[in-house]
Design a protein around this motif. Structure first.
Motif, PDB file in Angstrom:
ATOM      1  N   ARG A  21       0.940  -1.349   0.038  1.00 36.69           N
ATOM      2  CA  ARG A  21       0.248   0.120  -0.058  1.00 36.69           C
ATOM      3  C   ARG A  21       0.904   1.478   0.076  1.00 36.69           C
ATOM      4  O   ARG A  21       0.436   2.202  -0.890  1.00 36.69           O
ATOM      5  CB  ARG A  21      -0.880   0.118   1.190  1.00 36.69           C
ATOM      6  N   ASP A  25       1.593   4.332  -2.990  1.00 36.23           N
ATOM      7  CA  ASP A  25       1.484   5.702  -2.905  1.00 36.23           C
ATOM      8  C   ASP A  25       2.678   6.561  -3.095  1.00 36.23           C
ATOM      9  O   ASP A  25       2.878   7.705  -2.774  1.00 36.23           O
ATOM     10  CB  ASP A  25       1.068   5.972  -1.466  1.00 36.23           C
ATOM     11  N   ASP A 207      -5.574  -6.441   3.398  1.00 36.80           N
ATOM     12  CA  ASP A 207      -5.752  -4.919   3.082  1.00 36.80           C
ATOM     13  C   ASP A 207      -6.479  -4.253   3.824  1.00 36.80           C
ATOM     14  O   ASP A 207      -6.426  -3.091   3.849  1.00 36.80           O
ATOM     15  CB  ASP A 207      -6.216  -5.058   1.477  1.00 36.80           C
ATOM     16  N   ASP A 208      -7.296  -4.748   4.304  1.00 42.16           N
ATOM     17  CA  ASP A 208      -8.550  -4.293   5.500  1.00 42.16           C
ATOM     18  C   ASP A 208      -7.404  -3.338   6.614  1.00 42.16           C
ATOM     19  O   ASP A 208      -7.608  -2.216   6.875  1.00 42.16           O
ATOM     20  CB  ASP A 208      -9.210  -5.147   6.082  1.00 42.16           C
ATOM     21  N   ARG A 211      -4.935  -0.851   4.758  1.00 43.36           N
ATOM     22  CA  ARG A 211      -5.490   0.549   4.419  1.00 43.36           C
ATOM     23  C   ARG A 211      -5.891   1.381   6.046  1.00 43.36           C
ATOM     24  O   ARG A 211      -5.552   2.646   5.952  1.00 43.36           O
ATOM     25  CB  ARG A 211      -6.971   0.417   3.941  1.00 43.36           C
ATOM     26  N   THR A 212      -6.084   0.639   6.960  1.00 44.25           N
ATOM     27  CA  THR A 212      -6.292   1.396   8.235  1.00 44.25           C
ATOM     28  C   THR A 212      -4.964   2.102   8.554  1.00 44.25           C
ATOM     29  O   THR A 212      -4.849   3.213   9.234  1.00 44.25           O
ATOM     30  CB  THR A 212      -6.918   0.488   9.096  1.00 44.25           C
ATOM     31  N   VAL A 214      -2.470   2.953   6.780  1.00 42.89           N
ATOM     32  CA  VAL A 214      -2.185   3.938   5.761  1.00 42.89           C
ATOM     33  C   VAL A 214      -2.735   5.333   6.399  1.00 42.89           C
ATOM     34  O   VAL A 214      -2.181   6.308   6.344  1.00 42.89           O
ATOM     35  CB  VAL A 214      -2.400   3.698   4.504  1.00 42.89           C
ATOM     36  N   PHE A 215      -4.255   5.051   6.654  1.00 44.68           N
ATOM     37  CA  PHE A 215      -4.811   6.212   7.343  1.00 44.68           C
ATOM     38  C   PHE A 215      -4.162   6.806   8.650  1.00 44.68           C
ATOM     39  O   PHE A 215      -3.903   7.997   8.631  1.00 44.68           O
ATOM     40  CB  PHE A 215      -6.368   5.746   7.673  1.00 44.68           C
TER      41      PHE A 215
END
Length: 239
Positions: A21, A25, A207-208, A211-212, A214-215
């Protein structure tokens, strides 16, 4: 210029998804793992840099301290796992001690040593995210106890690094399919039971969690620190 990100335990599972991820980016990502061959293979496949490092060994972590060079924007402590299988021939108390030491070493010491090695290079506005577990909340044995200790350590770390504008959080993951976490211990019956415990009626994915994470390392999460964020599809709820 993209951010610099260090992901321990980045060769497989959640750590690998996190590295992918951040790399997507445009970040300069470095992954670590215990075995040189798997690190090199994963790094090549992900298009990132890889370093062999057993994060339970202080001498290896010390060598990691200068990699990658320069300031560090994100540290993800994803190394960890279940304790080593007990030695059937060991006396019961010795076997128990080894089990608990293995859990603490893999799930707490890895994060503590790595963070200590690179903390002076953390830039203002950077983030540390460590991977916890729903096992800290219920029936996790030595593994769950270690993940609970990780969360307690994170709270004190957040207080120490907050004045430097560094956030520190824990992701407490529930059942995540598509990893080798359970090894041969995942049966169809166990899978169904873990899925049924969720409110969303599906297992999590690497990926769940990625993504958290990365947030939590994004500008939108700059006022979130010292927290344990539960990402488990509602299998464990808070209020």
């Amino acid at each position: 210029m993209g951010r610099t990100v260090l992901v321990t335990g980045g060769t497989s599972g959640i750590g690998r998804a996190v590295a992918a991820r951040f790399a997507a980016d445009g970040a300069d990502v470095v992954i670590t793992g215990r075995h040189r061959d798997t690190v090199e293979s994963a790094a090549e496949e992900l298009g990132v840099r890889g370093l062999a490092c057993d994060a339970t060994r202080p001498e290896e972590v010390a060598a990691l301290a200068g990699e990658p060079a320069g300031s560090l924007d994100v540290l993800v402590n994803a190394a960890g796992g279940l304790p080593a299988a007990p030695d059937a021939g060991a006396p019961p108390l010795e076997a128990l001690a080894r089990q608990w030491l293995s859990s603490v070493s893999a799930n707490v010491l890895t994060a503590v040593l790595t963070t200590a090695a690179v903390r002076d290079r953390l830039a203002p506005g950077s983030a540390i995210v460590s991977l916890g577990s729903i096992g800290a909340e219920r029936g996790g044995g030595s593994y769950g106890a270690a993940k609970a200790a990780l969360a307690a350590w994170n709270a004190s770390l957040a207080a120490e690094l907050g004045p430097r504008d560094v956030t520190c959080n824990v992701i407490s993951s529930g059942y995540v399919a598509g990893t080798n976490f359970f090894g041969d211990g995942m049966t169809e019956e166990r899978h169904r039971r873990l899925v049924e415990e969720t409110l969303l009626k599906r297992p999590g994915t690497p990926d769940d969690i990625a993504r958290t994470i990365v947030f939590l390392a994004s500008p939108g999460a700059r006022h979130i620190t010292g927290q344990t964020i539960h990402v488990n599809g509602g299998a464990f709820t808070t209020r």
